[in-house]
Design a protein around this motif. Structure first.
Motif, PDB file in Angstrom:
ATOM      1  N   SER A 157       0.696  -1.132  -0.159  1.00 52.54           N
ATOM      2  CA  SER A 157      -0.057  -0.182   0.342  1.00 52.54           C
ATOM      3  C   SER A 157       0.829   1.150  -0.130  1.00 52.54           C
ATOM      4  O   SER A 157       0.260   2.382  -0.144  1.00 52.54           O
ATOM      5  N   PRO A 203       3.076   3.887  -2.073  1.00 50.21           N
ATOM      6  CA  PRO A 203       2.953   4.636  -3.289  1.00 50.21           C
ATOM      7  C   PRO A 203       4.439   4.715  -2.880  1.00 50.21           C
ATOM      8  O   PRO A 203       5.023   5.142  -1.852  1.00 50.21           O
ATOM      9  N   THR A 204       4.875   4.285  -4.199  1.00 54.82           N
ATOM     10  CA  THR A 204       6.570   4.465  -4.919  1.00 54.82           C
ATOM     11  C   THR A 204       6.970   4.634  -5.350  1.00 54.82           C
ATOM     12  O   THR A 204       5.818   5.504  -6.177  1.00 54.82           O
ATOM     13  N   LEU A 205       8.106   5.171  -5.888  1.00 52.55           N
ATOM     14  CA  LEU A 205       8.285   6.224  -6.861  1.00 52.55           C
ATOM     15  C   LEU A 205       7.622   5.498  -7.926  1.00 52.55           C
ATOM     16  O   LEU A 205       8.159   6.373  -9.332  1.00 52.55           O
ATOM     17  N   ASP A 206       8.044   4.524  -8.178  1.00 56.12           N
ATOM     18  CA  ASP A 206       7.131   3.826  -9.287  1.00 56.12           C
ATOM     19  C   ASP A 206       5.800   3.077  -9.340  1.00 56.12           C
ATOM     20  O   ASP A 206       5.278   2.587 -10.866  1.00 56.12           O
ATOM     21  N   SER A 207       5.037   3.487  -8.300  1.00 57.85           N
ATOM     22  CA  SER A 207       4.369   3.222  -8.617  1.00 57.85           C
ATOM     23  C   SER A 207       2.840   3.916 -10.048  1.00 57.85           C
ATOM     24  O   SER A 207       4.002   5.113 -10.165  1.00 57.85           O
ATOM     25  N   ALA A 208       2.702   3.672 -10.479  1.00 59.53           N
ATOM     26  CA  ALA A 208       1.409   3.706 -11.726  1.00 59.53           C
ATOM     27  C   ALA A 208       0.747   5.003 -11.490  1.00 59.53           C
ATOM     28  O   ALA A 208      -0.639   5.395 -10.869  1.00 59.53           O
ATOM     29  N   HIS A 209       1.344   6.124 -12.101  1.00 57.38           N
ATOM     30  CA  HIS A 209       0.626   7.210 -11.683  1.00 57.38           C
ATOM     31  C   HIS A 209      -0.807   7.820 -11.732  1.00 57.38           C
ATOM     32  O   HIS A 209      -1.146   6.768 -13.211  1.00 57.38           O
ATOM     33  N   LYS A 210      -1.374   7.994 -10.708  1.00 53.24           N
ATOM     34  CA  LYS A 210      -2.546   8.720 -10.977  1.00 53.24           C
ATOM     35  C   LYS A 210      -3.607   6.907 -10.476  1.00 53.24           C
ATOM     36  O   LYS A 210      -5.253   7.240 -10.681  1.00 53.24           O
ATOM     37  N   LYS A 211      -3.369   6.172 -10.648  1.00 47.41           N
ATOM     38  CA  LYS A 211      -4.046   4.695 -10.334  1.00 47.41           C
ATOM     39  C   LYS A 211      -4.286   4.738  -9.115  1.00 47.41           C
ATOM     40  O   LYS A 211      -4.105   4.850  -8.921  1.00 47.41           O
ATOM     41  N   PRO A 212      -5.482   4.004  -8.784  1.00 49.54           N
ATOM     42  CA  PRO A 212      -5.347   3.407  -7.411  1.00 49.54           C
ATOM     43  C   PRO A 212      -4.938   2.318  -6.905  1.00 49.54           C
ATOM     44  O   PRO A 212      -3.802   1.837  -7.875  1.00 49.54           O
ATOM     45  N   LEU A 213      -3.732   3.152  -5.956  1.00 43.64           N
ATOM     46  CA  LEU A 213      -3.321   2.146  -5.235  1.00 43.64           C
ATOM     47  C   LEU A 213      -3.951   1.034  -4.899  1.00 43.64           C
ATOM     48  O   LEU A 213      -5.035   0.969  -3.709  1.00 43.64           O
ATOM     49  N   LYS A 214      -3.421  -0.136  -4.208  1.00 44.07           N
ATOM     50  CA  LYS A 214      -3.173  -1.773  -3.405  1.00 44.07           C
ATOM     51  C   LYS A 214      -4.183  -0.608  -2.041  1.00 44.07           C
ATOM     52  O   LYS A 214      -3.300  -0.129  -1.521  1.00 44.07           O
TER      53      LYS A 214
END
Ligand code: ATP
Ligand code: ATP
Ligand code: MG
Ligand code: MG
Lengths: 337, 341
Positions: free
Chosen positions: B260, B262-273
């Motif tokens: 859960s 968010p990291t710098l690699d998280s998909a932009h503006k997509k829901p986080l787990k």
């Protein structure tokens, strides 16, 4: 919101905004100094988009947010919202505009009146703006609560009976009650647990998609800001030092301060432990900021020129586009990482 | 096991409240090795600070009490120790940095006086000039610029990062064997946090002290710790060496935490787990697993009785019925769904 035309007039335009707070002292309570909290900040937010505002404590993020809502009267500068110059509006017009511009506060506890039930808290915006009958509100408030993921049978409870994440949801419900167009989110997740943070971020993303909201998203957690923002402005001591697309800013930061900030984020990977030197020193006082470039006292690249001349925001050399701006005399020498 | 300096066994600490007796820490066990850094991670209210305060025997009285358990510090059981003896250990051998430095520092005394008091308390043989010298030395050591000037200043006159350094200076003044740091960087900016983490690392290398580092930030844990204890609703749900925890997490809550962020690699503006739902409150705990209501792997058995801690290997345990059956771990947060585990 990808289909939204960003070439049209931005929803919010901020130009050379300055907010200096007077400091009083001595027996006469005279003005002895001032805090240069916001010192010439410019940016735009297109409809349906998010601008992230990052920077360390005291750099002026909250002041920017409050000034554009006219909770403070700025020292100088222009702010226009949907074509209206909000600096010259009278009280009535300002009140009208406030329906469209809301704020979610940093501390979900302080921002809710502890003596009011959730029902009362959420009815307040309707009452202030004289919207809907009492029966109307009885219907809309529970819907609002469910919209932010809380159960309607919590309406009779008081803020202290909720967890931090739940209180923040209530703060969000209050902010979106009148279906505003711009919401200033002032560190809305900083006080929350990681597992709850991601719930709130998802809620904000979903509300943006559903209602076409624009956000000014203020935070000091760069990973969170990167995730939610379309563009990002990095502030240091009252000024924007770098301004770029979210992806660009992280993929190729050009200002030494932005690079230091990104390098300092702890990475949740024990195999990626960092040994590089960290940025030394503290942020200087905004009452007496360094001459020239404010960052020069902590900057490893600082030269004489940085002391004498204030660097303006300019397109970075060899940047991906002319929208990537940074305020540093030595961008050419420092180069892309 | 003879390098174990602190061994906490089945610690249970409760508060008497209007809702009755609440077990803020319930049957918690872990140990700390000499010279090592143990991280305690978990979300707000899971019992991290209460665990630390139990070890320090500084629980708010009369509401907070240790109901049962043993805490062994270098061969001495300290829960049953007379108050006077405990006082000698506290500060001398086990020191703590508190979550909020402003409340732990006295606003009406100068920095110099507060650091000095620690020395005069623990080293009565020192005279005033020795104390001044030692205080100055200590402030220098924790990286406070212009320490001579700072000595004459008051807590509100210095920055948050500086206050935290003063706290560290005070905690280390008597060269403790164990430093308990309760979220010492949570209120600080990332660049200042990085400085403080470096400082703790350097001081640890120099003095060989052991550290218990409390945080809710797995990033900080990854930067600093050797072993990790994950707490949830008053209990330990997983303990493992640092690499093992990140590469082979065996409790669904740990997995949820890892995905859960968010990291710098998280998909932009997509829901986080996300981990759905909220932590159960201490006055309304389920009969079975406390994570059951939020767990994507929950089955019938989970609501029947609390799961035991299952040994994955001699250093790694997880409190889940399915700890050994979870799929191999793939550390990704692509933001493509809301499932975890
Ligand atoms: N009402 C005020 N009167 C005087 N000074 C103020 C006022 N509000 C803010 N300041 C000062 O202005 C500067 C910027 O403050 P601001 O709250 O905008 O920072 P921030 O970036 O939001 O920080 P944080 O991350 O801590 O919230 C600080 O030095 C602050 O002390
Ligand atoms: N003095 C007290 N009286 C009653 N309950 C208390 C008291 N102090 C703590 N608690 C309860 O004990 C539980 C554990 O609290 P603790 O402070 O250890 O949490 P924590 O893990 O340190 O959280 P945080 O990350 O917010 O600091 C919480 O449910 C809290 O409400
Ligand atoms: Mg702020
Ligand atoms: Mg705590």
């Amino acid at each position: 919101m990808a289909e939204m035309d960003t070439m049209t007039q931005p929803l919010l335009t901020v130009e050379d905004l300055k907010m200096y707070f007077p400091v009083y002292g001595g027996v006469m309570r005279r003005r002895v100094a001032q805090v240069y909290a916001v010192d010439g900040v410019s940016f735009t937010i297109p409809a349906g988009r998010t601008l992230g505002l990052v920077g360390e404590s005291g750099c002026g993020k909250t002041t920017v947010g409050r000034t554009i809502l006219r909770l403070y009267r700025p020292t100088s500068g222009r702010v226009s919202f949907d074509g209206h110059n909000i600096m010259t509006l009278d009280r009535g017009a300002l009140q009208e505009l406030r329906r469209d511009m809301q704020i979610i506060f940093q501390d979900p506890f302080e921002s809710l009146n502890g003596r009011h039930t959730i029902q009362e808290i959420l009815e307040e915006p309707f009452r202030i703006h004289g919207i809907g009958s009492s029966a109307d509100r009885q219907k809309r408030v529970p819907q609002l609560l469910e919209r932010v993921g809380l159960s309607r049978n919590t309406l009779t409870r008081f803020p202290h009976e909720f967890s931090g994440g739940q209180r923040q949801r209530i703060g969000i419900a209050r902010a979106i009650a009148l279906e505003p167009r711009l919401v200033v989110c002032d560190e809305p997740v900083s006080a929350l647990d990681v597992s709850i943070q991601s719930q709130i971020i998802n809620l904000l993303l979903e509300l943006q998609r559903g209602m076409g909201l624009s956000y000014l998203f203020i935070a000091h957690d760069l990973a969170v800001v990167k995730h939610i923002s379309d563009r990002i402005a990095v502030m240091y001591l009252g000024r924007i030092v770098e301004y770029a697309d979210a992806a660009t800013l992280y993929a190729c930061p050009r200002h030494p301060y932005t690079r230091a900030l990104i390098a300092a984020i702890p990475v949740p990977d024990p195999d990626a432990r960092k040994d590089q030197p960290v940025l030394a020193g503290d942020v200087p006082s905004p009452m007496n900021p360094p001459s020239g470039c404010h960052f020069r006292t902590r900057c490893p690249y600082a030269v004489e020129r940085c002391r004498n001349e204030t660097p303006g925001l300019r397109p970075v050399p060899n940047g991906p586009d002319e929208q990537h701006l940074a305020a540093c005399h030595r961008l050419e020498e420092i180069g892309a990482s | 096991m003879n390098d174990v300096i602190l061994n906490v066994e089945n610690l249970t600490t409760a508060f008497d409240t209007e809702e009755g007796q609440l077990r803020a820490v319930d049957d918690v066990s872990f140990f700390l090795r000499k010279g090592r850094n143990l991280g305690i991670v978990g979300e707000s209210g899971c019992g991290k600070s209460v665990t630390a305060l139990s070890i320090m025997r500084l629980l708010p009285k009369p509401a907070g009490n240790i109901l049962s358990g043993k805490i062994d510090f270098k061969g001495t059981e300290i829960i049953s120790l007379p108050a006077g003896d405990m006082h000698a250990i506290r500060g001398n051998q086990i020191a703590m940095i508190f979550q909020e430095p402003m409340t732990a520092l006295n606003p009406v005394h100068t920095i110099g006086r507060q650091v000095g008091e620690i020395f005069s308390l623990h080293f009565p043989e020192m005279n005033d000039s020795d104390i001044r010298k030692a205080s100055l030395e200590m402030l220098k050591k924790v990286g406070i610029p212009e320490p001579l000037k700072r000595m004459t200043e008051y807590p509100h006159q210095i920055s948050g990062g500086m206050r935290q350094r003063v706290m560290i200076a005070m905690a280390l003044a008597c060269r403790p064997d164990i430093l308990i740091a309760d979220e010492p960087t949570t209120a600080l900016d990332v660049t200042i946090q990085a400085q403080i983490l470096n400082l703790i690392r350097d001081l640890q290398a120099e003095t060989g002290m052991s550290v218990i580092f409390i945080t809710h930030d797995l990033g900080v844990i990854a930067e600093l710790c050797d072993e990790v204890v994950v707490m949830y609703a008053g209990q330990v749900v997983e303990t493992a060496p640092i690499r093992e925890l990140f590469h082979n997490p065996r409790h669904p809550y740990t997995r949820g935490l890892l995905t859960s962020i968010p990291t710098l690699d998280s998909a932009h503006k997509k829901p986080l787990k996300v981990i759905h739902g909220v932590v159960p409150s201490l006055d309304d705990l389920p009969a079975g697993c406390r994570f059951e209501n939020r767990c994507p792997h929950a089955r019938e058995i989970c609501s029947t009785a609390p799961p035991p801690l299952v040994d994955i290997n001699p250093n790694h345990a997880a409190g889940c019925y399915f700890a050994k059956d979870l799929t191999p771990w793939k550390p990704v947060n692509t933001g493509s769904g809301d499932n975890n585990g």
